[in-house]
Design a protein around this motif. Structure first.
Motif, mmCIF file in Angstrom:
data_model
loop_
_atom_site.group_PDB
_atom_site.id
_atom_site.type_symbol
_atom_site.label_atom_id
_atom_site.label_comp_id
_atom_site.label_asym_id
_atom_site.label_seq_id
_atom_site.Cartn_x
_atom_site.Cartn_y
_atom_site.Cartn_z
ATOM 1 N N ASP A 108 41.702 41.984 42.751
ATOM 2 C CA ASP A 108 41.609 42.108 41.301
ATOM 3 C C ASP A 108 42.729 43.002 40.790
ATOM 4 O OD1 ASP A 108 39.192 40.933 41.960
ATOM 5 O OD2 ASP A 108 38.011 42.170 40.608
ATOM 6 N N SER A 109 43.157 42.701 39.558
ATOM 7 C CA SER A 109 44.129 43.535 38.868
ATOM 8 C C SER A 109 43.520 44.023 37.570
ATOM 9 C CB SER A 109 45.399 42.723 38.568
ATOM 10 O OG SER A 109 46.282 43.479 37.750
ATOM 11 N N ASP A 110 43.942 45.177 37.118
ATOM 12 C CA ASP A 110 43.467 45.690 35.835
ATOM 13 C C ASP A 110 44.397 45.288 34.688
ATOM 14 O OD1 ASP A 110 45.534 47.368 36.537
ATOM 15 O OD2 ASP A 110 44.352 49.210 36.424
ATOM 16 N N THR A 111 45.291 44.332 34.955
ATOM 17 C CA THR A 111 46.129 43.745 33.912
ATOM 18 C C THR A 111 45.991 42.223 33.970
ATOM 19 O OG1 THR A 111 48.090 43.695 35.316
ATOM 20 C CG2 THR A 111 47.801 45.638 33.941
ATOM 21 N N ASP A 149 36.844 46.730 34.298
ATOM 22 C CA ASP A 149 38.281 47.007 34.315
ATOM 23 C C ASP A 149 39.091 45.875 34.935
ATOM 24 O OD1 ASP A 149 37.969 49.485 33.081
ATOM 25 O OD2 ASP A 149 37.673 50.503 35.001
ATOM 26 N N SER A 150 38.443 44.959 35.616
ATOM 27 C CA SER A 150 39.141 43.836 36.229
ATOM 28 C C SER A 150 39.542 42.845 35.139
ATOM 29 C CB SER A 150 38.239 43.153 37.256
ATOM 30 O OG SER A 150 38.900 42.038 37.797
ATOM 31 N N LYS A 151 40.828 42.457 35.137
ATOM 32 C CA LYS A 151 41.340 41.550 34.108
ATOM 33 C C LYS A 151 41.824 40.217 34.677
ATOM 34 C CE LYS A 151 40.751 44.720 30.992
ATOM 35 N NZ LYS A 151 39.429 44.791 30.455
ATOM 36 N N GLU A 161 42.497 37.922 38.687
ATOM 37 C CA GLU A 161 41.972 37.891 40.056
ATOM 38 C C GLU A 161 42.601 36.741 40.840
ATOM 39 O OE1 GLU A 161 37.462 37.963 42.000
ATOM 40 O OE2 GLU A 161 37.716 37.664 39.849
ATOM 41 N N SER A 213 33.363 44.825 37.816
ATOM 42 C CA SER A 213 33.971 45.941 37.106
ATOM 43 C C SER A 213 34.549 45.424 35.797
ATOM 44 C CB SER A 213 35.084 46.584 37.930
ATOM 45 O OG SER A 213 35.801 47.513 37.130
ATOM 46 N N PHE A 250 44.250 46.862 41.794
ATOM 47 C CA PHE A 250 43.064 47.582 41.332
ATOM 48 C C PHE A 250 41.964 47.556 42.389
ATOM 49 C CE2 PHE A 250 38.946 47.297 39.043
ATOM 50 C CZ PHE A 250 38.908 48.593 38.555
ATOM 51 N N TRP A 251 41.741 46.379 42.990
ATOM 52 C CA TRP A 251 40.690 46.219 43.993
ATOM 53 C C TRP A 251 41.125 45.171 45.006
ATOM 54 C CZ3 TRP A 251 37.282 43.004 46.483
ATOM 55 C CH2 TRP A 251 36.139 43.586 47.050
#
Length: 157
Positions: free
Chosen positions: A133-136, A111-113, A115, A109, A51-52
């Motif tokens: 970062d991951s969005d999951t 949306d970040s879930k 890290e 964010s 994600f990031w």
């Protein structure tokens, strides 16, 4: 290495094993720090679809945003604050399966879930961090830590 990565489909570890020599080759022939950090962030995002992905560099008592790939991010993070500031303070890699459960998490964010933050060391001192970062939830593990720590040794400050 040209401007193209050659990564075949496979396990996460297989992708890291293919990526590492290509990244090393890319950054070992370029002296500019910003160019190297930018290409590293792009290569990691391209290979894994994170994600990031980005870097923060130590400037005084703050981490200051460096090259990254992804949505707009926090520009400055104080020593010991959030996941990045804590990894800096403790000089160790932090894997956070659920950022909402991390005390003092800084939500750059929503949306970040999950890290992972890896310190960049120079002569035993933290000079920056690699932040992904991951969005999951629960996206990172010891495989990520091991290979990302190796990637951070390629950075010459």
């Amino acid at each position: 290495m040209a401007e193209n990565l050659i990564i075949h489909t496979g396990s996460k570890e297989e992708k890291y094993r293919e990526l590492l020599p290509q990244l090393h080759s890319l950054v070992s022939t370029e002296a500019d720090l910003i160019a190297n950090l930018a290409n590293m962030a792009a290569a990691l995002k391209q290979t894994f679809g994170f994600f990031w992905v980005g870097f923060y560099l130590v400037k005084g008592e703050e981490l200051v945003l460096g090259p990254f790939q992804g949505p707009i991010a926090c520009t400055r993070i104080r020593f010991g604050r959030g996941v990045c500031g804590t990894a800096w303070k403790e000089a160790r890699t932090l894997i956070v399966p659920d950022v909402e459960q991390f005390p003092g998490h800084i939500a750059c964010s929503s949306d970040s879930k999950s890290e992972i933050v890896v310190p960049i060391l120079k002569q035993g001192k933290v000079v920056g961090v690699l932040d992904i970062d991951s969005d999951t939830l629960d996206s990172f593990d010891t495989i990520d830590a091991r290979y990302l720590e190796e990637i951070c040794t390629y950075i010459v400050l």
